[in-house]
Design an enzyme around this catalytic site. Structure first.
Site, PDB file in Angstrom:
ATOM      1  CG  ASN A   9      -1.907   1.255   1.529  1.00 48.46           C
ATOM      2  OD1 ASN A   9      -1.618   2.241   0.719  1.00 48.46           O
ATOM      3  ND2 ASN A   9      -2.498   0.996   2.369  1.00 48.46           N
ATOM      4  CE  LYS A  16      -0.495   2.618   6.746  1.00 44.87           C
ATOM      5  NZ  LYS A  16      -1.956   2.923   6.760  1.00 44.87           N
ATOM      6  NE  ARG A  86      -5.816   2.557  -0.222  1.00 45.50           N
ATOM      7  CZ  ARG A  86      -5.827   3.716   0.483  1.00 45.50           C
ATOM      8  NH1 ARG A  86      -4.463   3.977   1.002  1.00 45.50           N
ATOM      9  NH2 ARG A  86      -6.737   4.695   0.631  1.00 45.50           N
ATOM     10  CG  HIS A 175     -12.427   5.078   3.264  1.00 40.41           C
ATOM     11  ND1 HIS A 175     -12.951   6.174   4.007  1.00 40.41           N
ATOM     12  CD2 HIS A 175     -11.103   5.119   3.433  1.00 40.41           C
ATOM     13  CE1 HIS A 175     -11.954   6.954   4.572  1.00 40.41           C
ATOM     14  NE2 HIS A 175     -10.735   6.406   4.163  1.00 40.41           N
ATOM     15  NE  ARG A 236      -8.233  13.907   3.106  1.00 41.47           N
ATOM     16  CZ  ARG A 236      -8.427  12.581   2.979  1.00 41.47           C
ATOM     17  NH1 ARG A 236      -9.708  12.066   2.639  1.00 41.47           N
ATOM     18  NH2 ARG A 236      -7.672  11.809   3.354  1.00 41.47           N
ATOM     19  N   GLY A 325     -10.168   4.267  13.299  1.00 42.10           N
ATOM     20  CA  GLY A 325      -9.381   4.703  14.783  1.00 42.10           C
ATOM     21  C   GLY A 325     -10.469   5.444  15.414  1.00 42.10           C
ATOM     22  CG  ASN A 329     -10.014   2.834  19.093  1.00 43.49           C
ATOM     23  OD1 ASN A 329     -10.065   1.692  19.699  1.00 43.49           O
ATOM     24  ND2 ASN A 329      -9.264   2.825  17.942  1.00 43.49           N
ATOM     25  CD  GLU A 380      -8.794  -0.122   4.487  1.00 49.69           C
ATOM     26  OE1 GLU A 380      -8.286   0.132   5.418  1.00 49.69           O
ATOM     27  OE2 GLU A 380      -9.168   1.127   3.665  1.00 49.69           O
TER      28      GLU A 380
END
Ligand code: ADP
Length: 398
Positions: A9, A16, A86, A175, A236, A325, A329, A380
């Site tokens: 990714n 990643k 990705r 997403h 954003r 996240g 959480n 993902e």
């Protein structure tokens, strides 16, 4: 020796990497950051010490260093059986994942105008792994593909039709891999088939988006032509009045400057003046920092409005599902958001909400709630690994 699948990714300045075995267990993962700067570094998950990268290391150099390190650890003694990438934008060309042959790569390059910060860097990851593993089937999994089922009423902007016809200006949504995973997982946890599952899926991380999934397919989503539209995010703005461009031009702020501000200096960061990080803002708000409280309030209210608007695309709702996240959480954000939607009958169980659904198969709703409410960790990388192996196997049977 185990077959392994590599998942790559590439972000604008990060990379990643994840390695899965053929049972889709994650063997190891690594992250390289601040690429193309003097501070470039990489680290394997769970390791204290970073891996040394040459100063200014590019995505290609970081990938090479990580592959060398995997080999040194005995994890890559032979080539992977499949590599999944990705890719952010598949335009209208890609309705699902694709094997990466020369035609597919050209088509991804053709979509670069729609995602100039993302597709070129995704392509550099692809060309690097193709050079390193020329005989391994490689697969692209697109953020946009799952939303290609949006009906015209959801994907058209009310703009002159020529913009869509000539320049493909429309809503795409992002997403998608996460929203797809949430649909599969919600179905599994609720004991229903994915094709019979209707959910509202809220992915709330640094980027945030929400999607309406009807009978297993995406029918509306909050992000649009770019990932800037919709919810309030870390940096954003999400939705603003398009009249802002002309108004601020009158104040001497160019479209380029405003684009930068809307992407990098707005959202939670812009409102709070402190941080793009929800956890920090919650702590600041607890200590009476008013701008942080306002940032959380605007974030939750916008999200509540979007949850309401997703109802317009559904005929029933199996669950409202939170991930990312923040979504996964923050009991506070979920509670504050749903406090705006009492008319719709969403009711949280305070204790289950506090535990993030950890001991209740994801469920956080109270007995009296009109709809199930769930927290599901997204994955993902797992979807990309599965798609990579599935398509790699088809490539070998042709
Ligand atoms: P990315 O989109 O980069 O994958 P994540 O999904 O990891 O990002 O989400 C990052 C966001 O999640 C940050 O705003 C972070 O503060 C927030 N977050 C993580 N844990 C918590 C928590 N316990 N409470 C509130 N926010 C949290």
């Amino acid at each position: 020796m185990e077959d392994i699948i590599l998942v790559v990714n590439c972000g604008s300045s990060s990379l990643k990497l994840a390695v899965f075995d053929s049972h889709y267990n994650k063997v190891v993962s690594a992250l390289a950051e601040r690429l193309s700067t003097d501070d470039a570094f990489a680290r394997f998950a769970g390791d204290e010490a970073p891996l040394s990268l040459p100063s200014g290391a590019s995505h290609e150099a970081a990938l090479q260093a990580l592959i060398d390190a995997l080999r040194a650890r005995g994890i890559l003694e032979r080539d992977p059986v499949a590599i999944g990438h990705r890719v952010v934008h598949g335009g209208e060309t890609f309705r699902e994942a694709a094997l990466l042959d020369d035609d597919a790569i050209t088509a991804i390059r053709d979509c670069s105008g729609l995602a100039p910060l993302h597709n070129p860097v995704n392509l550099s990851g692809i060309s690097a792994t193709r050079a390193l593993f020329p005989d391994v089937p490689q697969v692209a999994v697109f953020d946009t593909a799952f939303h290609q089922t949006l009906p015209p009423r959801a994907f058209h902007y009310a703009l002159p039709e020529a913009y869509y016809r000539d320049w493909a200006v429309r809503r795409y949504g992002f997403h998608g891999t996460s929203h797809y995973f949430m649909t599969q997982e919600a179905a599994r946890l609720l004991g229903i088939t994915p094709a019979g599952t209707s959910i509202i899926s809220a992915h709330l991380g640094n980027g945030c988006s929400i999607a309406a999934i009807r009978d297993g397919i995406s029918v509306d989503t909050s992000m649009g032509l770019t990932p800037l539209e919709g919810l309030v995010m870390g940096t954003r703005s999400g939705d603003v009045d398009p009249g802002l461009f002309d108004f601020l031009a009158g104040k001497g702020i160019s479209a380029t400057e405003l684009h930068e501000v809307l992407n990098k200096k707005s959202g939670l960061l812009g409102l709070s003046g402190q941080s793009n990080d929800m956890r920090s803002l919650c702590e600041l708000a607890d200590h009476g920092h008013k701008p942080s409280e306002l940032a959380i309030d605007v974030f939750c209210f916008r999200l509540a409005k979007y949850i309401g608007s997703m109802m317009a695309s559904l005929t029933r709702l199996n669950a409202l599902v939170f991930t990312g996240g923040i979504g996964g959480n923050s009991a506070r954000v979920r509670q504050q958001t749903l406090s705006h939607l009492r008319l719709l009958g969403f009711e949280l169980d305070p204790e289950l909400n506090q535990c993030n659904g950890l001991y209740s198969d994801g469920r956080i709703d109270s007995e009296g709630s009109r709809f199930p409410i769930m927290v599901i960790p997204t994955n993902e990388e797992l979807v990309i690994a599965r798609e990579a192996l599935r398509l790699a196997e088809t490539s070998q049977t042709v």
